[in-house]
Scaffold this active site. Structure first.
Site, PDB file in Angstrom:
ATOM      1  CG  HIS A   1      -3.545  -3.596   3.356  1.00  0.00           C
ATOM      2  ND1 HIS A   1      -2.442  -3.009   3.911  1.00  0.00           N
ATOM      3  CD2 HIS A   1      -4.255  -2.599   2.794  1.00  0.00           C
ATOM      4  CE1 HIS A   1      -2.482  -1.702   3.706  1.00  0.00           C
ATOM      5  NE2 HIS A   1      -3.570  -1.423   3.022  1.00  0.00           N
TER       6      HIS A   1
ATOM      7  CB  CYS B   1      -0.975  -0.036   1.168  1.00  0.00           C
ATOM      8  SG  CYS B   1      -2.361   1.101   0.969  1.00  0.00           S
TER       9      CYS B   1
ATOM     10  CD  GLU C   1      -0.826  -5.685   5.692  1.00  0.00           C
ATOM     11  OE1 GLU C   1      -0.716  -6.301   4.619  1.00  0.00           O
ATOM     12  OE2 GLU C   1      -0.925  -4.444   5.764  1.00  0.00           O
TER      13      GLU C   1
END
Lengths: 233, 80
Positions: free
Chosen positions: A204, A87, A206
């Site tokens: 993302h 990002c 994660e």
């Protein structure tokens, strides 16, 4: 795997990233402040996390890309060290010259915060070995400027060298205008540098690594990175 | 010494913000707006008194930070 997560003022996903890395590797992650001039000894992976470094002032990632720690990251990458930017991290890597191109305002002008699908283009890289080539994974995005653009020559090279690792698609893997929600050139979600050791991506992974998050499709990326170092060790 | 650096998008680079402003101007009834491209202006005060040196410093500032030369052009003016 010893990883280091960079921290800039205005970054807000560094803890999510450290948590995902710990979950995958079992090791604590070093948090490295932007004013540092060196990375911790023995670092295997540097992660530039998401957020809004310096409030996105000037251009997204522009000021963070010139921070002292980025010189250390450039040296690390030049020696073949693995660097992952997510990002705002992708924007920072583009601004720092570690990756080509630029992330422009989303074509629809809106900040987009939702789950999207992306296709893993190949599985023979450190950043994708936890997946199968052609696999479709669901990951969250949260950005206003994720519209990847580069000149024709650069795009041709990225495609020709197989450096587009992740591409936006529909749930069943169709890459088209509808699934390309931010207008990125060639539906690009993630690319690597020429040497293949620096990855930048807008979504993302994660944030999709634990059951409680509702999806664990992001795990493959981290598991693959850990595997990479197990193999090397 | 006062100076100004103007940063604009290169032609051919899609400018969604400019397009939105263009649409708004048209809907406000401002006559004859053919197109709008937006950019940035930096007003900078320099310690230098030598115009050539000032221009060199401004060019360095633009190349290193103020403009992303992949997508942007810049113009440097020393206003005196």
């Amino acid at each position: 795997m010893k990883s280091a997560v960079l921290v800039f003022p205005g970054i807000n996903r560094e803890r999510d990233m450290a948590r995902a890395l710990k979950l995958a590797s079992g090791n604590d992650t070093a948090m490295v402040w932007h004013a540092e001039t060196a990375l911790p000894k023995g670092t295997d992976l540097v992660v530039v996390p998401g957020g809004f470094s310096y409030g996105d002032y000037l251009r997204c990632g522009a000021i963070a890309a010139r921070a002292p720690v980025m010189d250390a990251v450039r040296d690390f990458a030049a020696k073949g060290g693995l660097v992952l930017g997510v990002c705002n991290g992708f924007q920072i890597l583009c601004e720092s010259g570690l990756l080509p191109g630029v992330l422009m305002r989303n074509a629809g002008l809106k900040f987009v915060c939702r789950d999207v699908h992306m296709k893993v283009e190949r599985s023979d890289t450190p950043f994708t070995r936890g997946y199968n080539a052609g696999q479709v994974i669901r990951v969250p995005v949260a950005h206003g400027e994720g519209n990847y653009e580069a000149d024709e020559e650069t795009l041709k090279r990225l495609e020709g060298d197989g450096r587009v690792l992740y591409r936006y698609c529909s749930a069943d893997g169709v890459v088209d205008e509808t699934s390309n929600f931010n207008g990125a050139a060639h539906s690009i979600a993630g690319i690597v540098n020429e040497r293949g050791n620096v990855l930048g991506m807008m979504p993302h992974p994660e944030n999709h690594v634990e059951e409680i998050m509702g999806c664990t499709d992001g795990r493959g990326l981290f598991a693959g990175l850990v595997q990479q170092f197990e193999k090397a060790a | 010494m006062k100076a100004r650096v103007t940063v604009t998008l290169k032609s051919g680079i899609l400018d969604p913000q400019g397009k939105a402003i263009e649409g708004a101007l048209k809907s406000l009834g401002v006559d004859g707006v053919a197109s709008v491209r937006q950019g940035k202006v930096f007003d900078i005060e320099l310690a230098a008194t030598d115009k050539t040196k000032a221009e060199a410093a401004l060019k360095a500032a633009a190349d290193k930070l103020l403009a992303n030369t992949v997508i942007e052009n810049y113009r440097v003016e020393v206003l005196g």
